[in-house]
Design a protein around this motif. Structure first.
Motif, PDB file in Angstrom:
ATOM      1  N   LEU A 150       0.846  -1.192   0.000  1.00 36.17           N
ATOM      2  CA  LEU A 150       0.000   0.000   0.000  1.00 36.17           C
ATOM      3  C   LEU A 150       0.887   1.250   0.000  1.00 36.17           C
ATOM      4  O   LEU A 150       0.663   2.188  -0.770  1.00 36.17           O
ATOM      5  N   VAL A 151       1.910   1.229   0.863  1.00 35.08           N
ATOM      6  CA  VAL A 151       2.814   2.377   0.943  1.00 35.08           C
ATOM      7  C   VAL A 151       3.487   2.610  -0.403  1.00 35.08           C
ATOM      8  O   VAL A 151       3.609   3.744  -0.854  1.00 35.08           O
ATOM      9  N   PHE A 152       3.865   1.513  -1.067  1.00 36.55           N
ATOM     10  CA  PHE A 152       4.533   1.662  -2.364  1.00 36.55           C
ATOM     11  C   PHE A 152       3.645   2.445  -3.329  1.00 36.55           C
ATOM     12  O   PHE A 152       4.093   3.382  -3.982  1.00 36.55           O
ATOM     13  N   PHE A 153       2.384   2.049  -3.416  1.00 36.50           N
ATOM     14  CA  PHE A 153       1.530   2.710  -4.407  1.00 36.50           C
ATOM     15  C   PHE A 153       1.084   4.094  -3.949  1.00 36.50           C
ATOM     16  O   PHE A 153       0.863   4.976  -4.769  1.00 36.50           O
ATOM     17  N   LEU A 154       0.994   4.296  -2.625  1.00 30.58           N
ATOM     18  CA  LEU A 154       0.667   5.641  -2.143  1.00 30.58           C
ATOM     19  C   LEU A 154       1.803   6.621  -2.445  1.00 30.58           C
ATOM     20  O   LEU A 154       1.580   7.771  -2.777  1.00 30.58           O
ATOM     21  N   PHE A 155       3.045   6.109  -2.280  1.00 31.90           N
ATOM     22  CA  PHE A 155       4.208   6.985  -2.452  1.00 31.90           C
ATOM     23  C   PHE A 155       4.797   6.907  -3.861  1.00 31.90           C
ATOM     24  O   PHE A 155       5.909   7.349  -4.086  1.00 31.90           O
TER      25      PHE A 155
END
Lengths: 114, 618
Positions: free
Chosen positions: B483-488
């Protein structure tokens, strides 16, 4: 799917481009949210029924509910932001070391490209 | 078969390498696949001693002043586990390299893999050192085999760093032999055997393990190797170092922190990188960090966990290098900024590569899940006596999440998806797909049924990764990372840049030193040259060419003036004397007169100096 040597996309065949479509990207995005939600919600019954303990003593942090979700989120955010900041310091143009560029493709590349 | 039961596996590869040039075309490719198969069979047939036992053979009493003899074949469970995976990976790598026609890279690779096997089965420190150095030199030739200017530069830096590390190893070796009087290579005890010798040995080994600050050789050199060279290199140097740490430095506390540093360092740099093979190179450092930390935690479970992790790591890391290699082979590019959208025409490479990416991220059902978690489990158990192990444990858990970011998602996403750059390469050749398929199968097999792996570990491990709570917590960790990967994602946008690593110090520092020496020494040289050639030499020449003539005319001036000649006459005489002097054309009478005068002068001077001398002596 027949591959073709030509670098331009062949228009004749219907190409498999599912991942490029906006609707499928939206679907994948929803799936990711769902997977996050499932993994987080799945811990709730586990936590109360099995009484998951921390590994480092009775009250250690890793025994708290949602510990791993928070760790994943916080650690990854920190690493990305940290890397971004370090990037301002460490990123340099590709010719920084003044190495000669290769004029021809090396021998180990597919012959049809040379 | 009896012969194989007591035969050092490295010899099969060394001897086999000699015959490589005799074969042509596919026969040569088949021959180099056959050799590691034979070595694998050989290792299977070696006797398996009980836990903690070892059998020594091929021993020679080489040095009369040493009590121990050199031993080329020490078989125990730890060595066998590494031997299995080294040969298994070699088989897959040579299947992958089936299309390579040149023999040089095959020979270098066989010697390299052979020396890694030799190091793992070496029974003493001296034999280990010899194999260690053969490995450094032969791997340099694997890098050089790409024959590009960049590869030459990287190979030069690579071998310099490894020879530097080898010197630490040698110094430590000499001191250790001097102190203990033995070349035996068993475990060094952290509490009693900490001294300069063992620390120097440790530094030499850590150079090969890729520990910062001397880690930049890995991300510098491996991505400059050829498509197949990178696959071969990714497995052996660092894992041989891990083997030596597991055997020799079991329970050395500082290794825990070094391992933690490596695991985070690898992630941060992999996040910064643009070149796909350089991303994978940094993730080697990240993964080896887990194993180094495990060696530091020490004890049977940590050592077994690190062995299991090394085993699985070699498989999925090779698989990742293969998928990156297949892309490079078909597209000729390796930068994320130039790749993307390859899922359309290279689906199998994508699928196999993704299995490797999931395995390195320790997703349940893959081998990373059943191996890496043993190391974390060992840290949890170790915390009973060392409560501070919580912090390394936390760092390693955070690093596990980070692995999913940089290798699990970033690599497949930027190479196969992201934006379509109009690349429509062919699917990878069949031999490459076969090798990738084999390793992908192993990744899944060992993830679902790890018992065969657990059975060959150095110590019995009573561990099940498959518990409900474990799967749930692991999925939480990984899904939130995704999730963090796609958010950032906007922050992770690739730029066509390189990232400075510790090699900056010797690449720029070396250049600076060179420039400094160039300016200072060559500057002095130039000044001296100008002074000597530009002023001094012409002056001396002038002096010796015209000096006597000037002297003669100057000496004659008062004589002519006394004779009362006028200025014109003096000038005429001066000119005559000057030309005569220059040409040496005096009338014989004058010459004879001058000669007599000179002799008289000489006589007087020598007489005076003689009497002076005599008087002085009194």
């Amino acid at each position: 799917m027949e591959a073709n040597d030509d670098k331009s996309p062949s228009k004749k065949e219907a190409e498999f481009d599912w991942f490029d479509r906006p609707e499928s990207r939206r679907l994948l995005c929803k799936l990711l949210y769902a997977a996050c939600a499932v993994s987080v919600i799945a811990e709730i019954p586990l936590f109360f029924l099995h009484k998951r303990h921390g590994h480092f003593g009775e009250h250690s942090v890793d025994g708290w509910i949602f510990f791993y979700a928070s760790l994943g989120f916080i650690a990854c955010s920190l690493m990305i932001i940290g890397a971004k900041w370090l990037g301002y310091l460490l990123k340099k143009p590709e010719d920084y070391y003044g190495e000669p560029g290769e004029k021809t493709l090396p021998e180990d590349i597919d012959e049809s490209l040379r | 078969m009896n012969l194989f039961a007591d035969f050092p596996p490295f010899l099969i590869l060394f001897i086999g390498a000699l015959f490589v040039p005799l074969f042509r075309g596919h026969w040569r490719s088949a021959w180099v696949i056959l050799l590691p198969c034979l070595a694998f069979l050989n290792i299977c047939l070696l006797p398996t001693p009980a836990e903690g036992q070892a059998t020594l053979s091929w021993s020679v009493k080489f040095f009369p002043w040493l009590n121990d003899s050199l031993s080329l074949l020490r078989v125990d469970r730890l060595a066998k586990a590494f031997g299995f995976i080294f040969t298994l990976n070699a088989v897959a790598a040579f299947v992958f390299a089936f299309y390579v026609k040149k023999s040089t890279q095959h020979i270098a690779a066989l010697v390299y893999i052979g020396s890694a096997l030799g190091a793992v089965f070496a029974g003493d420190l001296l034999s280990l050192y010899v194999f260690w150095e053969i490995m450094a030199v032969s791997s340099t030739f694997v890098i050089l085999a790409r024959k590009t200017e960049k590869a030459k530069g990287a190979a030069f830096r690579y071998v310099m760093i490894h020879l530097f590390g080898g010197l630490f190893f040698l110094a430590g070796l000499v001191l250790t032999i001097h102190q203990t009087g033995s070349i035996a290579f068993n475990g060094f005890d952290f509490s009693t055997q900490q001294n300069l010798g063992t620390w120097l040995l440790l530094i030499g080994i850590l150079v090969n393990a890729g520990a910062p600050p001397l880690s930049a050789w890995l991300s510098d050199a491996y991505p400059e190797a050829s498509v197949t060279g990178g696959v071969i290199l990714s497995a052996y140097t660092t894992k041989t170092a891990v083997y030596v740490l597991l055997r020799g430095f079991d329970g050395w506390d500082p290794l825990i922190w070094i391992g933690c540093l490596m695991s985070i360092y690898g992630i941060v740099y992999a996040l910064l990188e643009n070149d796909m093979r350089r991303i994978l190179a940094y993730s080697i450092i990240n993964q080896v960090g887990f194993m180094v930390a495990a060696a530091g935690i020490g004890g049977p479970i940590a050592i077994s966990g690190a062995t299991a992790h090394a085993f699985c790591h070699i498989i999925y890391k090779s698989l990742l290098w293969m998928s990156a290699g297949a892309v490079l082979y078909r597209v000729g590019r390796s930068k994320c900024t130039e790749l993307g959208g390859l899922y359309k025409t290279m689906p199998w490479t994508l699928i196999f590569g993704t299995i490797g990416a999931l395995a390195i991220s320790a997703v349940p059902l893959t081998s990373g899940f059943t191996s890496k978690t043993i190391i974390l489990h060992a840290a949890e158990l170790g915390a009973e006596h060392r409560s501070w192990l919580f912090w390394p444990w936390l760092i390693l858990e955070a690093a596990s999440a980070g692995v999913f970011l940089h290798a699990g998602i970033k690599f497949p996403y930027f190479v196969f998806f992201n934006v379509d750059r109009g690349l429509r390469p062919k699917e990878a050749p069949k031999s490459m797909l076969a090798a990738m398929g084999f390793l992908a199968f192993l990744c899944l097999f060992l993830g679902i049924y790890p018992a065969p792996l657990y059975a060959i570990l150095p110590y019995h491990v009573d561990y099940t990764a498959w518990t409900v709570s474990h799967v749930v917590t692991q999925m939480q960790l990984l899904m939130l990372s995704a999730l963090v990967f796609f958010l950032f994602l906007p922050l992770l946008k690739r730029t066509s840049t390189i990232s400075l690593d510790t090699d900056w110090f010797y690449r720029k520092g070396g250049k600076l030193f060179y420039d400094l020496m160039d300016r200072s020494l060559n500057g002095i040289n130039a000044v001296v040259g100008r002074v000597v050639n530009g002023c001094a030499v012409p002056a001396i020449v002038r002096f010796f060419a015209h000096g006597p003539s000037y002297l003669a005319t100057t000496a004659m001036m008062p004589v002519w003036k006394m004779q009362g000649h006028d200025a014109d006459e003096i000038a005429r005489r001066k000119a005559v004397v000057y030309t005569r002097c220059e040409q040496g054309a005096f009338p014989i009478g004058i010459t004879a007169c001058l000669a007599v005068l000179l002799l008289a002068l000489l006589f007087v001077v020598s007489y005076l100096s003689h009497t002076d001398h005599v008087h002085g002596n009194r």
